[in-house]
Design an enzyme around this catalytic site. Sequence first.
Site, PDB file in Angstrom:
ATOM      1  N   HIS A  74     -31.973 -73.471  52.111  1.00  0.00           N
ATOM      2  CA  HIS A  74     -31.858 -73.934  50.720  1.00  0.00           C
ATOM      3  C   HIS A  74     -30.542 -74.677  50.478  1.00  0.00           C
ATOM      4  O   HIS A  74     -30.575 -75.823  49.993  1.00  0.00           O
ATOM      5  CB  HIS A  74     -32.007 -72.752  49.759  1.00  0.00           C
ATOM      6  CG  HIS A  74     -31.663 -73.077  48.341  1.00  0.00           C
ATOM      7  ND1 HIS A  74     -32.349 -74.012  47.608  1.00  0.00           N
ATOM      8  CD2 HIS A  74     -30.672 -72.591  47.523  1.00  0.00           C
ATOM      9  CE1 HIS A  74     -31.815 -74.091  46.391  1.00  0.00           C
ATOM     10  NE2 HIS A  74     -30.795 -73.243  46.331  1.00  0.00           N
ATOM     11  N   HIS A  98     -22.832 -73.256  47.545  1.00  0.00           N
ATOM     12  CA  HIS A  98     -22.978 -73.001  46.111  1.00  0.00           C
ATOM     13  C   HIS A  98     -23.480 -71.602  45.779  1.00  0.00           C
ATOM     14  O   HIS A  98     -23.314 -71.136  44.647  1.00  0.00           O
ATOM     15  CB  HIS A  98     -23.881 -74.066  45.462  1.00  0.00           C
ATOM     16  CG  HIS A  98     -25.341 -73.907  45.753  1.00  0.00           C
ATOM     17  ND1 HIS A  98     -25.955 -74.492  46.845  1.00  0.00           N
ATOM     18  CD2 HIS A  98     -26.320 -73.241  45.089  1.00  0.00           C
ATOM     19  CE1 HIS A  98     -27.241 -74.199  46.829  1.00  0.00           C
ATOM     20  NE2 HIS A  98     -27.492 -73.448  45.780  1.00  0.00           N
ATOM     21  N   GLU A 102     -22.252 -65.883  44.700  1.00  0.00           N
ATOM     22  CA  GLU A 102     -23.245 -65.138  43.923  1.00  0.00           C
ATOM     23  C   GLU A 102     -24.030 -64.153  44.781  1.00  0.00           C
ATOM     24  O   GLU A 102     -24.341 -63.052  44.333  1.00  0.00           O
ATOM     25  CB  GLU A 102     -24.195 -66.133  43.256  1.00  0.00           C
ATOM     26  CG  GLU A 102     -25.253 -65.486  42.386  1.00  0.00           C
ATOM     27  CD  GLU A 102     -26.231 -66.516  41.842  1.00  0.00           C
ATOM     28  OE1 GLU A 102     -27.311 -66.099  41.385  1.00  0.00           O
ATOM     29  OE2 GLU A 102     -25.910 -67.715  41.890  1.00  0.00           O
ATOM     30  N   ASP A 103     -24.352 -64.555  46.019  1.00  0.00           N
ATOM     31  CA  ASP A 103     -25.291 -63.773  46.826  1.00  0.00           C
ATOM     32  C   ASP A 103     -24.663 -63.082  48.038  1.00  0.00           C
ATOM     33  O   ASP A 103     -25.373 -62.387  48.773  1.00  0.00           O
ATOM     34  CB  ASP A 103     -26.429 -64.674  47.323  1.00  0.00           C
ATOM     35  CG  ASP A 103     -27.266 -65.225  46.171  1.00  0.00           C
ATOM     36  OD1 ASP A 103     -27.273 -64.590  45.105  1.00  0.00           O
ATOM     37  OD2 ASP A 103     -27.891 -66.294  46.329  1.00  0.00           O
ATOM     38  N   ASP A 165     -30.021 -78.329  43.088  1.00  0.00           N
ATOM     39  CA  ASP A 165     -30.403 -76.933  43.348  1.00  0.00           C
ATOM     40  C   ASP A 165     -31.721 -76.603  42.631  1.00  0.00           C
ATOM     41  O   ASP A 165     -32.653 -76.043  43.225  1.00  0.00           O
ATOM     42  CB  ASP A 165     -29.266 -76.023  42.855  1.00  0.00           C
ATOM     43  CG  ASP A 165     -29.631 -74.548  42.926  1.00  0.00           C
ATOM     44  OD1 ASP A 165     -30.197 -74.133  43.943  1.00  0.00           O
ATOM     45  OD2 ASP A 165     -29.333 -73.823  41.961  1.00  0.00           O
ATOM     46  N   ASP A 285     -50.993 -98.272  29.108  1.00  0.00           N
ATOM     47  CA  ASP A 285     -49.768 -98.701  29.800  1.00  0.00           C
ATOM     48  C   ASP A 285     -49.361 -97.725  30.899  1.00  0.00           C
ATOM     49  O   ASP A 285     -48.204 -97.356  31.025  1.00  0.00           O
ATOM     50  CB  ASP A 285     -48.625 -98.895  28.806  1.00  0.00           C
ATOM     51  CG  ASP A 285     -48.328 -97.623  28.013  1.00  0.00           C
ATOM     52  OD1 ASP A 285     -49.195 -96.729  27.998  1.00  0.00           O
ATOM     53  OD2 ASP A 285     -47.247 -97.534  27.416  1.00  0.00           O
TER      54      ASP A 285
END
Length: 737
Positions: A74, A98, A102-103, A165, A285
């Site tokens: 990812h 990134h 957080e993880d 992301d 259109d």
Amino acid sequence: MAATGIPTIPAELAVADEPADILSPEDDPAYRVFLDSLNYLSPEEIDLVRKAYLFGEEAHRGQVRKSGEPYITHPLAVAGAIADWKIDVEGVIAALLHDVMEDTAVGKAEIVEHFGKPVADLVDGLSKLDRIEFQSQEDAQAENFRKMLMAMARDLRVVLIKLADRHHNLQTMAAVRAEKRRRIARETLEIYAPIAGRLGLSTLFNELQDLSFQLIYPMRARVLGRALKAARGNRRELLSRILDGIKGKLGAANIEADVFGREKSLYSIYRKMLDKRLSFSQVLDVYGFRVVVKDVPTTYLALGSLHALYKPVPGKFKDYIAIPKPNGYQSLHTTLIGPHGTPFEVQIRTAAMDKVAQEGIASHWLYKDSESLGDELQQKTTKWFHSLLELQSTAVDSSEFLEHVKVDLFPHEIYVFTPKGKIIPLPRGATAVDLAYAVHTDIGNHSALARINFNLMPLATELTNGDRVDIVTSADAHPTAEWLTHVKTGRARSKIRHYLKTAHVDESTALGEKMLGQELRALGVSAAEVPVARWRSVLRDSGNRLVKEVYTDIGLGFRLAGVVARRLLSKEHATLPAGQETPGASLVIRGSEGMAVQFAPCCQPIPGDPVIGSIWKGKGLVIHTHDCPAIRKARSAKPAKWIDVEWEPEAGQLFSVRVQVVVQNTLGALGRIATEISSSGTNILNVHMDEKDSGLYTTLHFTIQVADRTSLARLMRSLRRIPEVVRISREQGLPAA
């Protein structure tokens, strides 16, 4: 940090130190493609990106996505998208890392040590907050978004990484449960896709919308996709004929141009069908054409040639070259009538404009050496992000801030001019109030009238493209809650709410002080006689820091004046249950207290009416007439909740009241009644008649402004003298919708 500005590479991240049993990333085809896309970076920078990949791979080792793939796939995909935009090395590294804060167990200090503070700040801006602090998932999401936008305002690379992301997450959601897929897709449609559009990232904007549409309504997307594919085949001959005609006409005029056919995105077709209630066959259109030429003068030459080839549709020409969109977009748009009466749109622009049209602010890194493109585009975007900082400074909480931003994300579609010729972009439907706040907060707060194209008009007047608008200000003018019903921009809404809240607090403080003073007098003392020590004790028990805050709480209905009075006099033992204080003298009001005192719309009390009041939490004091039918049950159920109120002898204000007049159906009757009302010095706010009335009589309903009950009675007597008036009475109860 190395002298070149590139951080030195720690020895523990060297490629040679990889354990022998770990597969080399060079064996991964996706990684090799990613490295090939970095050819715009220097060898030293590419080497640093390699080390960042190893750092991220090590941090995420053992983690897998819902699909079962290693998690590092990812960040690698996100960094690949960033590299396609030619973002600098710090942005690419931040994209690779990134999610590590957080993880994983990696902290900001560790990223600073290995890759420098700028990269660490980018990663920190992309990291979510701890949700334990919030009472609900909605609050957490709003605060996360608020933090992200503030980071964007400091560094534009944050938003680009976040959008990349979100784009990859939407592409890989097959393994996510359906409810979560739809929630994330809706959030993307409401927030992230509009941000991409606001930044000019049109390719990404369309892809985010289409992906979200397919996740929310998979069946509709499949059916519409099949219809579009079939139409593409059915119209191939017509499209080829138009394309050949455009190329031939431009060639005959010696205009060098690249001509491309383009197709509306799936979601934009769906929205048009939904908004205009059309079937797919009625959307004519679906296809259009893009003409790319060498320079600006040639765009207008190409426009003239195409207008000579096919007839243009009147009113469908837009010149975004002379007046660019706020996101930097520039192009000429015209709608032409092709063979068989089929309308189609043509966009004409230069190659540089085409790049900006596709990649928006991301093209800044390609044109960062060009003063005419990159710098101007970045300035516009930075200005918009700084306006977000201003919005959040006036918002009470993250949810309100998010609401303001959502309003502001809708595309600007009209342009109006100030008296000095400055162009102000506004959303369609914006009013003169929106323009006033777009110019300056003080002008908005003191707006009285608008001079639109040299004609005086109300502030609620909706503006149209090309209007010349001059705002007339007055020191006595100020925002009202009604303004919120007709403003369109987040800035105007935020500023009005801020003013109203501030004014409400000040007025509630004055009312609370007055109410507490009345209760103290009923207990035999004045406010000045209360010992300072007793005030300190009350402040300590209540959690307030200032006496003013206690007054405000009383005025807003969060505290009962009788309870506070007893505590101040050390009479806690005499404190009765909430709302059952010993009655004292009536509270005197003058009607000009502002929002702290509200007059009930059901009975519309005016000076001279016997009145009664009730404190409501967050609303302050609400005044009713004694005989108001709307409060009979409430007064009998909770009599102690109501307090006696009296009018000050000289109120000096005007009050709204409704009057019902039954008249004979004769020519000029309404005019004679209106003339009589006006000649008495009374202002008419509204008038309407019952639609069901017919025959001999008509019922008219007037909303007028009077000083008091006496002036109303005087007016009603004068109206009764008009021969056509059969009956006149004061109305009570809520007005008809």
